[in-house]
Design a protein around this motif. Structure first.
Motif, PDB file in Angstrom:
ATOM      1  N   SER A 114       0.882  -1.176   0.000  1.00  0.00           N
ATOM      2  CA  SER A 114       0.000   0.000   0.000  1.00  0.00           C
ATOM      3  C   SER A 114       0.912   1.216   0.000  1.00  0.00           C
ATOM      4  O   SER A 114       2.147   1.056   0.053  1.00  0.00           O
ATOM      5  N   CYS A 115       0.346   2.419  -0.039  1.00  0.00           N
ATOM      6  CA  CYS A 115       1.220   3.591  -0.234  1.00  0.00           C
ATOM      7  C   CYS A 115       2.078   3.901   0.991  1.00  0.00           C
ATOM      8  O   CYS A 115       3.124   4.514   0.881  1.00  0.00           O
ATOM      9  N   ARG A 116       1.637   3.497   2.170  1.00  0.00           N
ATOM     10  CA  ARG A 116       2.368   3.628   3.438  1.00  0.00           C
ATOM     11  C   ARG A 116       2.463   5.058   3.972  1.00  0.00           C
ATOM     12  O   ARG A 116       3.034   5.278   5.033  1.00  0.00           O
ATOM     13  N   VAL A 117       1.976   6.043   3.229  1.00  0.00           N
ATOM     14  CA  VAL A 117       2.107   7.427   3.696  1.00  0.00           C
ATOM     15  C   VAL A 117       0.763   8.119   3.928  1.00  0.00           C
ATOM     16  O   VAL A 117       0.702   9.131   4.627  1.00  0.00           O
ATOM     17  N   CYS A 118      -0.329   7.622   3.387  1.00  0.00           N
ATOM     18  CA  CYS A 118      -1.620   8.301   3.561  1.00  0.00           C
ATOM     19  C   CYS A 118      -2.100   8.103   5.004  1.00  0.00           C
ATOM     20  O   CYS A 118      -1.556   7.295   5.754  1.00  0.00           O
ATOM     21  N   ALA A 119      -3.154   8.842   5.358  1.00  0.00           N
ATOM     22  CA  ALA A 119      -3.640   8.787   6.741  1.00  0.00           C
ATOM     23  C   ALA A 119      -4.082   7.372   7.114  1.00  0.00           C
ATOM     24  O   ALA A 119      -3.818   6.901   8.228  1.00  0.00           O
ATOM     25  N   SER A 120      -4.728   6.667   6.192  1.00  0.00           N
ATOM     26  CA  SER A 120      -5.192   5.299   6.515  1.00  0.00           C
ATOM     27  C   SER A 120      -4.009   4.366   6.734  1.00  0.00           C
ATOM     28  O   SER A 120      -3.999   3.582   7.689  1.00  0.00           O
ATOM     29  N   CYS A 121      -3.022   4.445   5.853  1.00  0.00           N
ATOM     30  CA  CYS A 121      -1.844   3.582   6.023  1.00  0.00           C
ATOM     31  C   CYS A 121      -1.145   3.893   7.339  1.00  0.00           C
ATOM     32  O   CYS A 121      -0.760   2.982   8.078  1.00  0.00           O
ATOM     33  N   ARG A 122      -1.032   5.184   7.654  1.00  0.00           N
ATOM     34  CA  ARG A 122      -0.332   5.545   8.890  1.00  0.00           C
ATOM     35  C   ARG A 122      -1.118   5.096  10.122  1.00  0.00           C
ATOM     36  O   ARG A 122      -0.553   4.832  11.161  1.00  0.00           O
ATOM     37  N   TYR A 128      -7.867   0.637   3.662  1.00  0.00           N
ATOM     38  CA  TYR A 128      -8.560   1.849   3.189  1.00  0.00           C
ATOM     39  C   TYR A 128      -7.552   2.863   2.630  1.00  0.00           C
ATOM     40  O   TYR A 128      -7.803   4.076   2.636  1.00  0.00           O
ATOM     41  N   CYS A 129      -6.403   2.371   2.182  1.00  0.00           N
ATOM     42  CA  CYS A 129      -5.346   3.219   1.615  1.00  0.00           C
ATOM     43  C   CYS A 129      -5.959   4.179   0.598  1.00  0.00           C
ATOM     44  O   CYS A 129      -6.679   3.760  -0.313  1.00  0.00           O
ATOM     45  N   GLU A 130      -5.661   5.454   0.770  1.00  0.00           N
ATOM     46  CA  GLU A 130      -6.264   6.466  -0.119  1.00  0.00           C
ATOM     47  C   GLU A 130      -5.710   6.385  -1.538  1.00  0.00           C
ATOM     48  O   GLU A 130      -6.287   6.938  -2.464  1.00  0.00           O
ATOM     49  N   ASN A 131      -4.589   5.715  -1.681  1.00  0.00           N
ATOM     50  CA  ASN A 131      -4.026   5.513  -3.023  1.00  0.00           C
ATOM     51  C   ASN A 131      -4.222   4.072  -3.492  1.00  0.00           C
ATOM     52  O   ASN A 131      -3.549   3.604  -4.387  1.00  0.00           O
ATOM     53  N   PHE A 132      -5.110   3.427  -2.851  1.00  0.00           N
ATOM     54  CA  PHE A 132      -5.512   2.046  -3.085  1.00  0.00           C
ATOM     55  C   PHE A 132      -4.355   1.059  -2.904  1.00  0.00           C
ATOM     56  O   PHE A 132      -3.313   1.159  -3.532  1.00  0.00           O
TER      57      PHE A 132
END
Ligand code: NAP
Ligand code: ZN
Ligand code: ZN
Length: 369
Positions: A114-122, A128-132
């Motif tokens: 996953s992107c690891r930096v969006c609010a959901s990943c953090r 629910y990664c905002e960058n899917f």
């Protein structure tokens, strides 16, 4: 200027890792049966774990995607190698891997990155990664290019951050379905704080539903299982239901009107969702995890009256998936499975469509050798 400051930093030139060939079963189109296929897997990078797959569960999502039933949201790329309930043995680790060593039993679920930096990943909610997030199969392979291939295969290579530890107390074949059916039911039951003193409904006794019954029971709730299959009644009680309702009987359904704190709907096909909403108490919640091909009509009045809520939930994050696996090891919970050789996968799909599985097919990957 000091010696150190004059040094030119090493530039990493992105290059595709080497690959090796893995055996698999794939669907070549929405109407073809699954058949043998070979695919490239990347040789482990420093952060990767290479897993020899021992078992892979068969999720109804595999069937939806193989047949391109979710084409509006995530069209299927063919050939499609499904499978996101993976348990196997670590056979190789990259130089930077910390959590795993050769010989460990490890697991992979529905996501491999996953992107690891969006609010959901953090927040540890990578689902629910905002960058899917990167789907384990039918996702974009950001390292090799093309599409990701799933667990109906003899091996997989995954960044260790997306690999789960499996206690040796757990039976590996019965553990495989926990990676999707398990976490998809555990997560909403935890999120909506299901527990003692609550009346909880689980709709559909399939792969997800039977795990929902086990978890809701383990959390101390009064569990009512709704089924269209009267023959599953005794099993439902054995799995932890306190009551079983045959949902085709309006009279039986009516007895429970306005009494539920929470209902988890795990049905894979078209059904009348309004019939369940009316069973909720004031402020009760119905959470859908089932993802049928077609939308379901929802009556506004079934919600207005009683300020009821309709919600959804998707799998679970890596941290919660590990918590769920550890909970299962501590409470001796695994899935009830039918172990099949991979050559019987097409027959298994036909049985899934008839709600005829007790309660998860798991592929014994030794059959692929
Ligand atoms: P499954 O093993 O096939 O179970 C589905 C159950 O639904 C059946 O056993 C049956 O239970 C009931 N059912 C089937 N057709 C029905 C109908 N026409 N009317 C009423 N009930 C019916 O499927 P699964 O693997 O548990 O997956 C269930 C759904 O969840 C699928 O749509 C899947 O794609 C989705 N899913 C979602 C997530 C997520 O993250 N949200 C994750 C995984 C799967 P009874 O015989 O007891 O009636
Ligand atoms: Zn699944
Ligand atoms: Zn993200």
């Amino acid at each position: 200027m000091s010696e150190a400051a004059r040094q030119i930093p090493a530039v990493e030139i992105p290059s595709k890792p080497q690959t090796f060939t893995a055996k698999a079963f794939a669907a070549r189109s929405a109407t073809n049966p699954l058949a043998p296929f070979t695919l490239p897997r990347r040789s482990p990078r420093p952060q990767d774990v290479q897993i020899e797959i021992l078992y892979c569960g068969v999720c109804h999502s595999d069937l939806h995607q193989v047949r391109n039933e979710w084409k509006e949201v995530m069209p299927t790329v063919y050939p499609c190698v499904p499978g996101h309930e993976i348990v196997g043995r670590v056979v190789k680790v990259g130089s930077a891997v910390k959590k795993f060593k050769e010989g460990d039993i490890a697991a992979v679920g529905c996501m491999v990155d996953s992107c690891r930096v969006c609010a959901s990943c953090r927040a540890g909610e990578e689902q629910y990664c905002e960058n899917f997030f990167t789907l384990t199969y039918n996702g974009e392979d950001k390292i090799l290019g093309g599409v990701t291939y799933g667990g109906y295969s003899d091996s997989i290579v995954v960044d260790e951050a997306y690999v789960l530890r499996v206690s040796n107390k757990l039976d590996p074949a019965g553990t495989a379905p926990l990676l999707c059916a398990g976490i998809t039911t555990y997560s909403p039951l935890r999120h909506w704080k299901v527990g003692r003193g609550q009346k909880v409904g689980i709709v559909g006794l399939g792969g997800l539903g039977h795990m929902g019954v086990k978890f809701a029971h383990a959390f101390g709730a009064h569990v009512v299982l709704f089924t269209t299959s009267p023959s599953k009644t005794a099993d439902a009680m054995r799995l932890g239901a306190d009551e079983v309702v045959i949902s085709k009987s309006e009279a039986e359904m009516q007895k429970h009107a306005g009494t539920f704190n929470f209902i988890l709907d795990a049905v894979s096909a078209d059904h009348d969702i309004n019939a369940y909403i009316s069973l909720l108490k004031r402020d009760g919640t119905l959470t859908r995890v089932g993802a049928p091909e077609k939308p379901l009509p929802v009556s506004a009045f079934s919600f207005l009256m009683g300020r009821r809520r309709l919600a959804g939930s998707a799998i679970g994050g890596i941290k919660e998936t590990q918590e769920m696996l550890d909970f299962c090891a501590d409470h001796d919970i695994t899935s009830d499975i039918e172990l099949i050789p991979i050559q019987r996968i097409n027959e298994a799909y036909e049985r899934l469509l008839k709600s005829d599985v007790k309660y998860r097919f798991v592929i014994d990957m030794a059959s692929l050798k």
